[in-house]
Design an enzyme around this catalytic site. Structure first.
Site, PDB file in Angstrom:
ATOM      1  N   HIS A 278      -9.852  -0.405  -3.925  1.00 55.85           N
ATOM      2  CA  HIS A 278      -8.752  -0.731  -3.418  1.00 55.85           C
ATOM      3  C   HIS A 278      -8.035  -1.931  -4.535  1.00 55.85           C
ATOM      4  CE1 HIS A 278      -4.366  -0.430  -1.227  1.00 55.85           C
ATOM      5  NE2 HIS A 278      -5.775  -0.881  -1.725  1.00 55.85           N
ATOM      6  N   GLU A 279      -8.814  -2.817  -4.169  1.00 55.96           N
ATOM      7  CA  GLU A 279      -8.576  -4.125  -4.512  1.00 55.96           C
ATOM      8  C   GLU A 279      -8.534  -4.049  -6.359  1.00 55.96           C
ATOM      9  OE1 GLU A 279      -6.726  -5.679  -2.576  1.00 55.96           O
ATOM     10  OE2 GLU A 279      -7.629  -4.696  -0.837  1.00 55.96           O
TER      11      GLU A 279
ATOM     12  N   GLU B 240       0.895   0.924  -2.871  1.00 53.42           N
ATOM     13  CA  GLU B 240      -0.605   0.937  -2.243  1.00 53.42           C
ATOM     14  C   GLU B 240      -1.184   2.471  -2.091  1.00 53.42           C
ATOM     15  OE1 GLU B 240      -2.139  -0.883  -0.314  1.00 53.42           O
ATOM     16  OE2 GLU B 240      -0.951  -2.301  -1.492  1.00 53.42           O
TER      17      GLU B 240
ATOM     18  N   HIS C 271      -5.484  -2.190  -7.877  1.00 48.93           N
ATOM     19  CA  HIS C 271      -4.719  -3.090  -8.009  1.00 48.93           C
ATOM     20  C   HIS C 271      -4.184  -3.501  -9.548  1.00 48.93           C
ATOM     21  CE1 HIS C 271      -2.636  -2.743  -4.128  1.00 48.93           C
ATOM     22  NE2 HIS C 271      -3.448  -3.024  -3.339  1.00 48.93           N
TER      23      HIS C 271
END
Length: 292
Positions: free
Chosen positions: A140-141, A218, A144
């Site tokens: 997930h990071e 997100e 980003h």
């Protein structure tokens, strides 16, 4: 990065055109506002990009994150190897990997560009998440970073800051002139009070817009994490967060790029950087792991 610079230039141009149209409609001479527009752009974008350039330094300082320069434990080795593998899969440079002391399950990413970033995880995450769940959080990071979310948010915040500065002063001048009955009167104390109040009001609306975009971002990062680590792992990680959702102790400057945000109902939801975990899980189950 190039596409975002082009977007920045086009958006800036659109801001100037729209500001000129608004001022003409309101009866304000645009030629008298050139200084205001320049000042608004400098302050609006300057603050955002200074924060972006200093984001890694400020994040490490505010959280006490310790960068892993040489892994000393099996957990640290696994973290570095997992981030390296995911970064290669996402086509970005190897980020710095750090651990910060925090009881909550959380992680964040920050940095000025895709090849100069930082990924940090809390000690709470390492203690309470299984390895497959932590892998999804790291994905997930990394998503980003790969999506360029830090730069995009800085651009958006700069545009919003510019609008707030310009509109507060234009509308404040109109209100002040109407109250004083003299369009050519100098700016008195009342004008600055009006501008201050308008900046707070317009700033609230600007924050709502920025947080709406953050929530949409997100969902994309969740989808990216699902692609890097697996959809079931990403869902399991979010479910773990929903069971162990505690107070978010991340500093404000990195909260928007954490895996977990705050919880709120009603109007407060408009100011949250993250969607509810139930919505994120439902979106993943409906997406089959495809990018959103």
């Amino acid at each position: 990065m190039f596409n975002r610079v082009v977007l920045f230039l086009l958006t800036n141009f659109a801001v100037l055109i729209l500001a000129g149209i608004v001022m003409s409609v309101l009866g304000v001479n645009p030629t008298q506002m050139s200084g205001l527009l320049v000042m608004a752009a400098i302050f609006g974008f300057g603050g955002s990009f200074i924060s972006l350039l200093l984001s890694k330094f400020m994040a490490k300082r505010s959280t006490g994150a310790q960068v892993i320069t040489e892994p000393r434990t099996q957990t640290e080795r696994w973290l570095v190897d997992t981030v390296r593998r995911q970064a290669q899969a996402a086509g970005i440079g190897m980020p710095e990997v750090a651990i910060y002391d925090g009881p909550e399950i959380n992680a964040f990413a920050t940095g000025a560009n895709r090849n100069n970033a930082l990924v940090a995880v809390s000690t709470g995450l390492l203690q309470h998440m299984r390895e497959d769940e932590a892998e999804a959080v790291l994905g997930h990071e990394i998503a980003h970073i790969a999506n360029g979310d830090m730069v995009t948010m800085a651009l958006l915040q700069g545009v919003l800051n510019t609008f707030v500065i310009v509109l507060a002063r234009v509308v404040g001048g109109i209100i002040d002139s109407a109250l004083s009955g003299n369009r050519d009167s100098g700016r008195g104390f009342a004008y600055y009070i009006i501008v201050f109040v308008l900046e707070m009001v317009f700033g609230l609306f600007a924050t709502m817009i920025a947080m709406w975009f953050s929530r949409r971002r997100e969902f994309r990062a969740d989808a990216g994490g699902a692609q890097l680590a697996g959809r079931n792992k990403m869902i399991a990680a979010l479910e773990r967060l929903s069971l162990n959702h505690g107070q978010n102790t991340l500093p404000s400057q990195v909260q928007a790029f954490g895996i977990s945000g705050g919880v709120g109902e009603g109007l407060r939801r408009l100011f949250l950087s993250h969607p509810p975990l139930t919505e994120r899980i439902a979106a993943l189950r409906a997406s089959n792991g495809t990018a959103m």
